[in-house]
Design a protein around this motif. Structure first.
Motif, PDB file in Angstrom:
ATOM      1  N   GLY A 424     -42.789  35.941 -19.793  1.00 16.83           N
ATOM      2  CA  GLY A 424     -44.085  36.920 -20.003  1.00 16.83           C
ATOM      3  C   GLY A 424     -43.997  36.523 -18.514  1.00 16.83           C
ATOM      4  O   GLY A 424     -44.307  36.437 -17.344  1.00 16.83           O
ATOM      5  N   LEU A 425     -44.269  37.848 -17.492  1.00 18.10           N
ATOM      6  CA  LEU A 425     -43.912  38.880 -16.495  1.00 18.10           C
ATOM      7  C   LEU A 425     -45.634  39.144 -16.269  1.00 18.10           C
ATOM      8  O   LEU A 425     -46.254  40.042 -16.910  1.00 18.10           O
ATOM      9  N   VAL A 426     -45.935  38.517 -15.046  1.00 15.61           N
ATOM     10  CA  VAL A 426     -46.999  39.276 -14.344  1.00 15.61           C
ATOM     11  C   VAL A 426     -46.348  40.729 -13.517  1.00 15.61           C
ATOM     12  O   VAL A 426     -46.718  39.667 -12.617  1.00 15.61           O
ATOM     13  N   PRO A 427     -46.285  41.877 -13.730  1.00 14.42           N
ATOM     14  CA  PRO A 427     -45.786  42.520 -12.481  1.00 14.42           C
ATOM     15  C   PRO A 427     -47.065  42.584 -11.393  1.00 14.42           C
ATOM     16  O   PRO A 427     -47.674  42.415 -11.219  1.00 14.42           O
ATOM     17  N   GLN A 428     -45.701  43.245 -10.378  1.00  9.94           N
ATOM     18  CA  GLN A 428     -46.477  43.019  -9.143  1.00  9.94           C
ATOM     19  C   GLN A 428     -47.652  44.267  -8.982  1.00  9.94           C
ATOM     20  O   GLN A 428     -48.376  43.829  -8.547  1.00  9.94           O
ATOM     21  N   LYS A 429     -47.428  45.118  -9.777  1.00  7.14           N
ATOM     22  CA  LYS A 429     -48.816  46.182  -9.782  1.00  7.14           C
ATOM     23  C   LYS A 429     -49.259  45.807 -11.144  1.00  7.14           C
ATOM     24  O   LYS A 429     -48.761  46.922 -11.676  1.00  7.14           O
ATOM     25  N   PRO A 430     -50.203  44.834 -12.003  1.00  7.71           N
ATOM     26  CA  PRO A 430     -50.359  45.121 -13.387  1.00  7.71           C
ATOM     27  C   PRO A 430     -51.613  46.058 -13.134  1.00  7.71           C
ATOM     28  O   PRO A 430     -52.027  46.839 -12.860  1.00  7.71           O
TER      29      PRO A 430
END
Ligand SMILES: Nc1ncnc2c1ncn2[C@@H]1O[C@H](COP(=O)(O)OP(=O)(O)OP(=O)(O)O)[C@@H](O)[C@H]1O
Length: 589
Positions: A424-430
């Motif tokens: 599960g990746l929470v990106p830098q710019k969600p």
């Protein structure tokens, strides 16, 4: 970006595209061809019947003959109209189906693209290709269905029927048809390059527009409205210029054709009158001859219309085919691993990564292990490669050297669904999608209950703010999440990943927009919620990561240190520098 193909090659691309996508519709196409044949034959028969009525009915005063042939003419006209309706119906339906199929395939292909391919084409161009380009091809198909059968038959049939009326008079056709052909092909030839430019400029307008809509806040903040207006005006004007040039050529076409038609009509009447005078033909034959002349000219005109659309459709087909022929650089595994034996141990082994087209690698020989039940933090200066490293785990890009392993299995071997469940990746710019809070939270787990959503929101410190929204979980979210603040967006994105309950959590600078207190409360709740999971946190802020079990220090794409906060403070100069730029010696101790 689009390779400039030679003309025959471009034609082949269009033909290949049409063949592929028309193959499933052989039956309706066969039917519409038959209907077109019937309706064209009926159209060709009508002037002959008319001539017959004039010569043998009107001239001789035979009312019975006029009535009988008149009834036949009505019958033929009804057949013509019905066949025409049927042909147009099937043509429109098949063309629309072709458009739908091509769009679906482009969409499917684009979905499989990695960031590399999307970057290569650019989002605006992909959108133009899926919408406008497909529409151009669809329009050509519709036009071809209507004209491809009828125009040649009308033209050849018209000539044959005209010859049947009077051979010497048909000599006029010898001049008319080639003159028309030459004029039309000259104009079409000049149009081809203009159409290509037109599609490219349409791309530019889309790009500028998209940038201005997305960057609207920045434009306002810098008061650059006038500059942006100018930029759009420029792109818009360039598109208008090329449209005007094609428009001018099209406008030239009608007077040219009409001049040829009028001159030839006068010639037919002139010569025809002399032939009637000498008793060679009757008045009815001349009327029929004029009607056939018109049919021939109409056929050439219609064919020209179609040929005018061909160059544009060719350019579009080439652009469509280019997308369809592009394979994703992130290839799904041939024999995917569907089950993992482990709890989400992440290992990065000797990883190198170079962005496509870049000279220098951004990651070199990275080794790191993140274990279940532990929090591993990655810190490093801006541009040191932290986001790139995280992106390699869910395969936003594939490594260019070394390997990334989950429970000992290379991520390139993992079945995509298993990957989604595990990482599960929470990106830098969600990014949030248009819909509601709930639809966004359920993105990774559509069957999640409301309780699960609230629990994730509590952990992400977003429950209070969602409760405060009108509609709560059903509060609307705008495209991109623009109707919530940056910090709220980050917390919703964290909750979205929590709902999914993966074994490996990757937080890419996900706490940067939070104030210190919320950041601390969130990390505390997160530690409870994700205990047992592998947690990797990328952060700029030392306070966010100092309690991590292990901190990895990145500098210019290399690991320059790893250990606990205290170990690194003791022995790692890069880490000390980062820490002391944010905290005092006492705070850091
Ligand atoms: N799509 C891309 N194409 C080419 N180069 C890229 C791309 N994305 C990042 N880079 C380059 O790779 C390097 C590492 O970028 P990355 O985003 O991984 O750094 P980061 O450590 O996460 O930075 P930050 O802390 O500012 O988020 C940078 O030098 C950047 O210029």
């Amino acid at each position: 970006m689009t390779p400039d193909l030679a003309e025959p090659e471009r034609q082949r691309v269009l033909i290949r595209l049409l063949r592929t996508y028309l193959r499933p519709y052989k039956k309706p196409i066969g039917l519409l061809v038959a209907l077109q044949l019937l309706q064209t034959s009926a159209t060709l028969y009508l002037p002959t019947l008319n001539a017959d009525i004039i010569d043998n009915g009107v001239v001789k005063g035979d009312t019975g003959y006029i009535l009988a042939l008149g009834a036949l003419m009505i019958g033929v006209s009804v057949v013509q109209v019905l066949c025409n309706i049927g042909a147009v119906f099937y043509g429109a339906r098949t063309a629309a189906a072709l458009g739908r199929d091509v769009r679906a395939d482009i969409f499917g292909r684009v979905q499989s693209f990695s960031a590399r391919e999307v970057g290569h084409f650019g989002a605006p161009s992909l959108i133009t290709r899926t919408t406008n380009d497909v529409q151009q091809v669809q329009m050509l198909v519709l036009m071809a269905f209507t004209l491809m059968v009828s125009a040649p038959i009308m033209c050849v049939g018209g000539i044959v029927m005209a010859l049947g009326q009077d051979v010497p008079l048909s000599a006029v056709l010898l001049a008319v048809v080639p003159v028309l052909g030459i004029c039309v092909s000259l104009i079409v030839k000049r149009m081809r390059p203009l159409f290509r430019t037109m599609q490219e400029r349409l791309d530019t307008v889309n790009r500028v527009l998209r940038e201005q809509i997305t960057g609207n806040r920045v434009i306002r903040a810098f008061v650059r409205d006038e500059y942006e207006k100018g930029r759009f005006r420029g792109a818009n004007q360039e598109l208008t210029d090329v449209s005007m040039s094609t428009g001018r050529l099209m406008a030239l076409m009608f007077p040219t054709v009409m001049t040829v038609v009028n001159v030839s009509s006068v010639a037919v009447v002139w010569f025809g009158a002399q032939r009637i005078d000498s008793g060679a033909i009757q008045i009815g034959a001349l009327t029929a001859f004029l009607a056939y002349l018109m049919q021939i000219v109409m056929a050439v005109m219609m064919a020209t219309f179609m040929f005018m659309m061909v160059p544009r459709a060719e350019v579009c087909a080439e652009r469509i085919q280019e997308v369809l022929d592009t394979d994703s650089s992130v290839v799904p595994p041939l024999a995917p691993v569907t089950e993992l034996r482990g709890r989400g141990r992440l290992e990065v082994r000797g990883v190198d990564f170079r962005y496509p087209g870049a000279e220098e690698p951004v990651l070199r020989g990275i080794d790191l292990v993140a274990r279940p039940g532990e929090t591993t933090a990655i810190i490093g200066s801006t541009g040191s490669g932290k986001s790139t490293l995280l992106g390699l785990v869910p395969r936003l890009f594939d490594v260019t050297g070394g390997e990334v392993l989950v429970d000992g299995v290379d991520v390139r071997e993992l079945e995509p669904a298993l990957m989604a469940r595990t990482v599960g990746l929470v990106p830098q710019k969600p990014y949030l999608f248009s819909g509601t809070v709930a639809t966004n939270l359920r993105y990774g787990k559509p069957d999640a209950s409301d309780e699960e959503l609230w629990q994730a929101l509590e952990t992400a410190q977003a429950a209070d703010f969602v409760r405060g929204l009108e509609g709560g979980l059903n509060a609307p979210i705008a495209q991109g999440g623009t109707n919530v603040s940056g910090g709220q967006r980050q917390r919703l994105a964290i909750a979205r990943t929590l709902v999914q309950r993966p074994e490996i959590y990757l937080f890419d600078d996900s706490f940067s927009a939070l104030d210190y207190a919320t950041d601390a409360a969130l990390r505390e709740a997160l530690a409870r919620e994700t205990s047992g999971a592998t947690v990797v946190i990328v952060a700029q802020r030392v306070s966010t990561i100092r309690d991590a079990d292990r901190i990895v220090v990145l500098d210019e794409g290399r690991v320059v240190g790893a250990g606990s906060h205290h170990e690194l403070m003791e022995g790692n100069e890069t880490y000390r520098e980062i820490v002391l730029s944010q905290l005092t010696e006492a705070e850091a101790a």
